[in-house]
Scaffold this motif. Structure first.
Motif, mmCIF file in Angstrom:
data_model
loop_
_atom_site.group_PDB
_atom_site.id
_atom_site.type_symbol
_atom_site.label_atom_id
_atom_site.label_comp_id
_atom_site.label_asym_id
_atom_site.label_seq_id
_atom_site.Cartn_x
_atom_site.Cartn_y
_atom_site.Cartn_z
ATOM 1 N N GLU A 47 45.446 37.103 40.917
ATOM 2 C CA GLU A 47 44.375 37.730 40.141
ATOM 3 C C GLU A 47 43.053 37.706 40.917
ATOM 4 O O GLU A 47 42.318 38.696 40.949
ATOM 5 C CB GLU A 47 44.206 36.999 38.809
ATOM 6 C CG GLU A 47 43.114 37.573 37.937
ATOM 7 C CD GLU A 47 42.900 36.749 36.676
ATOM 8 O OE1 GLU A 47 41.780 36.781 36.165
ATOM 9 O OE2 GLU A 47 43.842 36.085 36.210
ATOM 10 N N LEU A 48 42.756 36.578 41.561
ATOM 11 C CA LEU A 48 41.527 36.450 42.332
ATOM 12 C C LEU A 48 41.520 37.422 43.505
ATOM 13 O O LEU A 48 40.508 38.105 43.753
ATOM 14 C CB LEU A 48 41.368 35.008 42.833
ATOM 15 C CG LEU A 48 40.133 34.705 43.663
ATOM 16 C CD1 LEU A 48 38.860 34.973 42.876
ATOM 17 C CD2 LEU A 48 40.175 33.254 44.134
ATOM 18 N N GLN A 50 43.216 40.229 43.775
ATOM 19 C CA GLN A 50 43.123 41.589 43.237
ATOM 20 C C GLN A 50 41.682 41.913 42.848
ATOM 21 O O GLN A 50 41.192 43.004 43.127
ATOM 22 C CB GLN A 50 44.050 41.718 42.036
ATOM 23 C CG GLN A 50 44.163 43.120 41.510
ATOM 24 C CD GLN A 50 45.202 43.214 40.406
ATOM 25 O OE1 GLN A 50 45.445 42.254 39.681
ATOM 26 N NE2 GLN A 50 45.799 44.373 40.264
ATOM 27 N N THR A 51 40.991 40.964 42.228
ATOM 28 C CA THR A 51 39.594 41.172 41.847
ATOM 29 C C THR A 51 38.727 41.378 43.084
ATOM 30 O O THR A 51 37.884 42.279 43.118
ATOM 31 C CB THR A 51 39.076 39.961 41.037
ATOM 32 O OG1 THR A 51 39.871 39.840 39.856
ATOM 33 C CG2 THR A 51 37.617 40.123 40.664
ATOM 34 N N ALA A 54 39.397 44.775 44.562
ATOM 35 C CA ALA A 54 38.817 45.825 43.712
ATOM 36 C C ALA A 54 37.302 45.907 43.895
ATOM 37 O O ALA A 54 36.732 47.000 43.901
ATOM 38 C CB ALA A 54 39.148 45.554 42.246
ATOM 39 N N ARG A 55 36.647 44.765 44.074
ATOM 40 C CA ARG A 55 35.203 44.770 44.285
ATOM 41 C C ARG A 55 34.829 45.227 45.693
ATOM 42 O O ARG A 55 33.719 45.703 45.914
ATOM 43 C CB ARG A 55 34.624 43.384 44.024
ATOM 44 C CG ARG A 55 34.649 43.032 42.567
ATOM 45 C CD ARG A 55 33.968 41.731 42.301
ATOM 46 N NE ARG A 55 34.016 41.435 40.876
ATOM 47 C CZ ARG A 55 33.359 40.443 40.325
ATOM 48 N NH1 ARG A 55 32.605 39.654 41.056
ATOM 49 N NH2 ARG A 55 33.457 40.230 39.031
ATOM 50 N N VAL A 79 33.510 34.782 43.521
ATOM 51 C CA VAL A 79 34.102 35.057 42.205
ATOM 52 C C VAL A 79 34.724 33.788 41.640
ATOM 53 O O VAL A 79 34.527 33.458 40.467
ATOM 54 C CB VAL A 79 35.155 36.189 42.300
ATOM 55 C CG1 VAL A 79 36.005 36.268 41.045
ATOM 56 C CG2 VAL A 79 34.473 37.523 42.550
ATOM 57 N N HIS A 80 35.446 33.062 42.473
ATOM 58 C CA HIS A 80 36.095 31.831 41.998
ATOM 59 C C HIS A 80 35.066 30.800 41.545
ATOM 60 O O HIS A 80 35.221 30.198 40.484
ATOM 61 C CB HIS A 80 36.982 31.247 43.084
ATOM 62 C CG HIS A 80 37.551 29.914 42.714
ATOM 63 N ND1 HIS A 80 38.474 29.763 41.710
ATOM 64 C CD2 HIS A 80 37.302 28.678 43.185
ATOM 65 C CE1 HIS A 80 38.775 28.484 41.586
ATOM 66 N NE2 HIS A 80 38.067 27.801 42.467
ATOM 67 N N ARG A 83 33.582 31.849 38.181
ATOM 68 C CA ARG A 83 34.521 31.836 37.052
ATOM 69 C C ARG A 83 34.927 30.445 36.644
ATOM 70 O O ARG A 83 35.233 30.198 35.496
ATOM 71 C CB ARG A 83 35.804 32.582 37.420
ATOM 72 C CG ARG A 83 35.722 34.036 37.303
ATOM 73 C CD ARG A 83 37.101 34.572 37.529
ATOM 74 N NE ARG A 83 37.110 36.005 37.461
ATOM 75 C CZ ARG A 83 38.180 36.723 37.684
ATOM 76 N NH1 ARG A 83 39.309 36.135 37.989
ATOM 77 N NH2 ARG A 83 38.131 38.022 37.592
#
Length: 178
Positions: A47-48, A50-51, A54-55, A79-80, A83
Motif C-alpha cells: 500500500e505504501l 502504491q501510494t 501514485a504521488r 508518507v509513512h 501516517r
C-alpha cells in the motif's frame, strides 16, 4: 504489475527512464523492500509503495532524469512517518502471535531472525527508518538525513538509540547480540 518478477539494476537507457511503467517494474522490488522495512508488514508495504508511485506519477516528466528511485523512496518515508501516528492510535498489537505450537518447542522461540523482526517492529518509526535505510538499504548518513529531512547528527543519535534498543531486545530474548 508484478513487482516480484522484475529485475533490479541500472536504468535500461543512458538518458534515464522514459516510461513510468518500466521504472516501476524495474525498481519496484527494491522499493517494496524499503517499504517493508518501514512498515514491517507485506500488505502495508504494498500500500505504501502504491501510494508513493501514485504521488510520483504526476511529477514524472520532472523527476525521471534526476534519480527517480531516490525521489520515490523519499515519498515513501514521508508518507509513512506522517501516517504512523494515526494508524498507531487505533491498533493494539499482541506481544505474541496467537499460534498453536507444540509443548516444549524451544527452537521456535530461539529463532534469531524472528527475534530480530519482532525487535525491529517495536522501534519507533524514525528509528526503524534510520536502521532500515542505513543498514538494510546501505544508504549513507547524509542521504539518510536528506530522506528523513533531519541533520546527520540526528541520524547518528537515532541510530545509536535504535541499536541499543535492538541489542537489549535480543539479549532479553536470550540470543547473542548482533
Amino acid at each position: 504489475m508484478n513487482l516480484s518478477s522484475a529485475e533490479s539494476g541500472p536504468p535500461p537507457e543512458e538518458g534515464g527512464w522514459t516510461d513510468f511503467e518500466e521504472f516501476a517494474a524495474h525498481c519496484g522490488p527494491r522499493l517494496l523492500r524499503t517499504a517493508w522495512i518501514l512498515t514491517g508488514d507485506r500488505h502495508l508495504a504494498e500500500e505504501l509503495l502504491q501510494t508513493a508511485l501514485a504521488r510520483s506519477w504526476p511529477k514524472w516528466r520532472r523527476i525521471r532524469d534526476d534519480r527517480p528511485e531516490t525521489y520515490v523512496r523519499g515519498v515513501m518515508v514521508r508518507v509513512h512517518l506522517r501516517r504512523w501516528p494515526r494508524r498507531r492510535r487505533g491498533e493494539v498489537p499482541y506481544a505474541r502471535t496467537p499460534r498453536a505450537s507444540l509443548p516444549g518447542d524451544r527452537y521456535r522461540e530461539a529463532d534469531p531472525d524472528d527475534a530480530m523482526r519482532r525487535a525491529l517492529r517495536r522501534l519507533p518509526p524514525r528509528q526503524r527508518a534510520v536502521i532500515g535505510l542505513r543498514y538494510l538499504e546501505g544508504l549513507g548518513v547524509e542521504e539518510t538525513a536528506s530522506l528523513l529531512n533531519c541533520s546527520a547528527g540526528a541520524v547518528g543519535r537515532r541510530t545509536a538509540k535504535a541499536l541499543r534498543t535492538l541489542n537489549g531486545a535480543l539479549a532479553g530474548a536470550g540470543l547473542p547480540r548482533r
